[in-house]
Design a protein around this motif. Structure first.
Motif, PDB file in Angstrom:
ATOM      1  N   ALA A  64       3.476  14.005  87.424  1.00  0.00           N
ATOM      2  CA  ALA A  64       3.774  13.190  86.616  1.00  0.00           C
ATOM      3  C   ALA A  64       4.748  12.778  87.016  1.00  0.00           C
ATOM      4  O   ALA A  64       6.059  13.073  87.664  1.00  0.00           O
ATOM      5  CB  ALA A  64       4.248  14.444  85.417  1.00  0.00           C
ATOM      6  N   VAL A  65       4.713  11.176  86.505  1.00  0.00           N
ATOM      7  CA  VAL A  65       5.667  10.338  87.545  1.00  0.00           C
ATOM      8  C   VAL A  65       6.604  10.226  86.303  1.00  0.00           C
ATOM      9  O   VAL A  65       7.556  10.332  87.267  1.00  0.00           O
ATOM     10  CB  VAL A  65       5.225   9.034  87.650  1.00  0.00           C
ATOM     11  N   LEU A  66       6.383  10.564  84.553  1.00  0.00           N
ATOM     12  CA  LEU A  66       7.221   9.863  84.710  1.00  0.00           C
ATOM     13  C   LEU A  66       7.124  10.779  82.682  1.00  0.00           C
ATOM     14  O   LEU A  66       6.438  10.526  82.742  1.00  0.00           O
ATOM     15  CB  LEU A  66       7.468   8.513  84.278  1.00  0.00           C
ATOM     16  N   TYR A  67       8.065  11.164  82.158  1.00  0.00           N
ATOM     17  CA  TYR A  67       7.638  12.037  80.364  1.00  0.00           C
ATOM     18  C   TYR A  67       8.619  10.590  79.885  1.00  0.00           C
ATOM     19  O   TYR A  67       9.651  10.060  79.641  1.00  0.00           O
ATOM     20  CB  TYR A  67       8.144  12.804  80.619  1.00  0.00           C
ATOM     21  N   ALA A  68       7.768   9.961  78.968  1.00  0.00           N
ATOM     22  CA  ALA A  68       8.446   8.958  78.190  1.00  0.00           C
ATOM     23  C   ALA A  68       7.825   9.247  76.580  1.00  0.00           C
ATOM     24  O   ALA A  68       6.845   9.721  76.243  1.00  0.00           O
ATOM     25  CB  ALA A  68       7.706   7.634  78.712  1.00  0.00           C
ATOM     26  N   ALA A  69       8.509   9.208  75.493  1.00  0.00           N
ATOM     27  CA  ALA A  69       8.193   9.544  74.439  1.00  0.00           C
ATOM     28  C   ALA A  69       8.770   8.298  73.610  1.00  0.00           C
ATOM     29  O   ALA A  69      10.239   7.713  73.699  1.00  0.00           O
ATOM     30  CB  ALA A  69       9.959  10.182  73.751  1.00  0.00           C
ATOM     31  N   CYS A  70       7.627   7.727  72.402  1.00  0.00           N
ATOM     32  CA  CYS A  70       7.443   6.890  71.943  1.00  0.00           C
ATOM     33  C   CYS A  70       8.812   6.871  70.303  1.00  0.00           C
ATOM     34  O   CYS A  70       7.497   8.281  69.493  1.00  0.00           O
ATOM     35  CB  CYS A  70       6.474   6.024  71.728  1.00  0.00           C
ATOM     36  N   VAL A  71       9.257   6.626  69.688  1.00  0.00           N
ATOM     37  CA  VAL A  71       9.969   7.183  68.753  1.00  0.00           C
ATOM     38  C   VAL A  71      10.104   6.181  67.759  1.00  0.00           C
ATOM     39  O   VAL A  71      11.061   5.115  67.852  1.00  0.00           O
ATOM     40  CB  VAL A  71      11.558   7.976  68.559  1.00  0.00           C
ATOM     41  N   ASN A  72       9.742   6.626  66.352  1.00  0.00           N
ATOM     42  CA  ASN A  72       9.955   5.572  66.124  1.00  0.00           C
ATOM     43  C   ASN A  72       9.184   4.466  65.936  1.00  0.00           C
ATOM     44  O   ASN A  72       9.129   3.303  64.970  1.00  0.00           O
ATOM     45  CB  ASN A  72      10.576   5.308  65.545  1.00  0.00           C
ATOM     46  N   ILE A  73       7.958   4.152  66.807  1.00  0.00           N
ATOM     47  CA  ILE A  73       7.192   2.867  67.122  1.00  0.00           C
ATOM     48  C   ILE A  73       5.850   3.902  67.077  1.00  0.00           C
ATOM     49  O   ILE A  73       5.559   4.515  67.978  1.00  0.00           O
ATOM     50  CB  ILE A  73       7.580   1.907  68.021  1.00  0.00           C
ATOM     51  N   ALA A  74       4.802   2.404  66.968  1.00  0.00           N
ATOM     52  CA  ALA A  74       3.289   3.156  68.013  1.00  0.00           C
ATOM     53  C   ALA A  74       2.976   1.548  68.412  1.00  0.00           C
ATOM     54  O   ALA A  74       3.443   0.786  68.833  1.00  0.00           O
ATOM     55  CB  ALA A  74       2.728   2.380  66.295  1.00  0.00           C
ATOM     56  N   ILE A  75       1.840   1.686  69.747  1.00  0.00           N
ATOM     57  CA  ILE A  75       2.405   1.120  70.847  1.00  0.00           C
ATOM     58  C   ILE A  75       1.039   1.428  70.677  1.00  0.00           C
ATOM     59  O   ILE A  75      -0.304   2.295  70.707  1.00  0.00           O
ATOM     60  CB  ILE A  75       2.823   1.411  71.920  1.00  0.00           C
ATOM     61  N   GLY A  76       0.104   0.192  71.125  1.00  0.00           N
ATOM     62  CA  GLY A  76      -2.063  -0.653  71.067  1.00  0.00           C
ATOM     63  C   GLY A  76      -2.391   0.105  72.911  1.00  0.00           C
ATOM     64  O   GLY A  76      -1.217   0.389  73.241  1.00  0.00           O
ATOM     65  N   SER A  77      -2.964   0.207  72.963  1.00  0.00           N
ATOM     66  CA  SER A  77      -3.493   0.529  74.219  1.00  0.00           C
ATOM     67  C   SER A  77      -3.244  -0.366  75.476  1.00  0.00           C
ATOM     68  O   SER A  77      -3.055   0.210  76.313  1.00  0.00           O
ATOM     69  CB  SER A  77      -5.398   0.670  74.561  1.00  0.00           C
ATOM     70  N   ASP A  78      -3.355  -1.537  75.299  1.00  0.00           N
ATOM     71  CA  ASP A  78      -2.891  -2.536  75.723  1.00  0.00           C
ATOM     72  C   ASP A  78      -1.123  -2.294  76.735  1.00  0.00           C
ATOM     73  O   ASP A  78      -0.788  -2.611  77.881  1.00  0.00           O
ATOM     74  CB  ASP A  78      -2.810  -4.086  75.569  1.00  0.00           C
ATOM     75  N   THR A  79      -0.472  -2.126  75.406  1.00  0.00           N
ATOM     76  CA  THR A  79       0.532  -2.092  75.181  1.00  0.00           C
ATOM     77  C   THR A  79       1.132  -0.322  76.775  1.00  0.00           C
ATOM     78  O   THR A  79       1.788  -0.475  77.358  1.00  0.00           O
ATOM     79  CB  THR A  79       1.290  -1.769  75.088  1.00  0.00           C
ATOM     80  N   GLU A  80      -0.353   0.341  76.001  1.00  0.00           N
ATOM     81  CA  GLU A  80      -0.034   1.949  77.225  1.00  0.00           C
ATOM     82  C   GLU A  80       0.079   1.745  78.421  1.00  0.00           C
ATOM     83  O   GLU A  80       0.258   2.401  78.701  1.00  0.00           O
ATOM     84  CB  GLU A  80      -0.413   3.147  75.919  1.00  0.00           C
TER      85      GLU A  80
END
Length: 252
Positions: A64-80
């Protein structure tokens, strides 16, 4: 020590069984083994599966290099891909051995009907559990999520963090840094229990967010509103966080 003799009848029966087993074809042997040794066979199969699975998990587990939480947003595969694999490449790592873990579908709000309120409560509990387990470093969120995390004191003061760990970045990132309200103390419990006539709070402003939706890497991410990045105070990977901020902002 006295040696135990095997009765002649037993030796004879065993020889008969062995001779009969040798004369069987492959299918008959399998059927015989399954009929008379089913529990042992099942146990061996389960043992092999458990050992194989444990070895596979150990070999295939990514750091695990980093843990990120997406809160109240949705991201597409390109953004991910931008948020994970491309960052690992930026650091010179290998995406087959390293990973940015992203928590999706987290929803925080103070203004919701019963159904979404329950979902928001579950999201808050998930965030708290991940933070307490040291598996939460940053949040990427809309304004409402940013306000709620800030008010609860869940976000690190970025100006102090950058000044301590990466002072060379602080001046360049000033246009992106944002301040928000942090509640130091309040009487929310008493107010909700109707033991206080009005809600009162002691607050202060802290620079605990960074507006990242204006950055070039997010131009095609499809965000219609401002999106912010915040850092959780108990992150054990602040070095990676600083690298991540440098990566997103294009600062080397």
């Amino acid at each position: 020590m006295k040696r135990t003799e095997i009765p002649a009848e037993t030796r004879t029966e065993r020889a008969i069984i062995q001779n009969a087993f040798r004369r069987m074809n492959a299918a008959e042997k399998l059927d015989y083994i399954w009929t008379y040794y089913k529990p042992l066979v099942i146990f061996i199969i389960l043992l092999i599966y458990i050992i194989s699975y444990a070895v596979y998990r150990r070999i295939s587990k990514k750091e695990a290099v980093l843990y990120a939480a997406c809160v109240n947003i949705a991201i597409g595969s390109d953004t991910e891909d931008i948020l994970s694999n491309q960052f690992i490449s930026f650091t010179g790592g290998n995406s087959k051995k390293s990973q940015v873990y992203i928590y999706h579908d987290l929803y925080l709000t103070d203004d919701a009907d019963l159904a979404s309120h329950e979902y928001a409560y579950a999201s808050r509990m998930k965030l708290l559990a991940a933070a307490n387990a040291s598996r939460l470093d940053i949040a990427i969120m809309n304004r409402e999520g940013y306000n709620l995390l800030s008010e609860s004191g869940y976000l690190l003061d970025l100006s102090e963090c950058l000044e301590q760990y990466a002072p060379e970045l602080l001046e360049d990132l000033q246009p992106l840094l944002t301040d928000n309200t942090v509640i130091l103390t309040d009487n929310a419990l008493e107010y909700h229990l109707n033991t206080a006539d009005e809600y009162q709070a002691v607050t202060e402003r802290r620079i605990n967010g960074m507006e990242i939706s204006r950055l070039p890497v997010f131009q095609n991410a499809g965000f219609s509103d401002a999106v912010y990045l915040g850092v959780f105070p108990n992150s054990p990977r602040l070095d990676s966080v600083i690298q991540y901020i440098a990566y997103l902002t294009g600062e080397s």
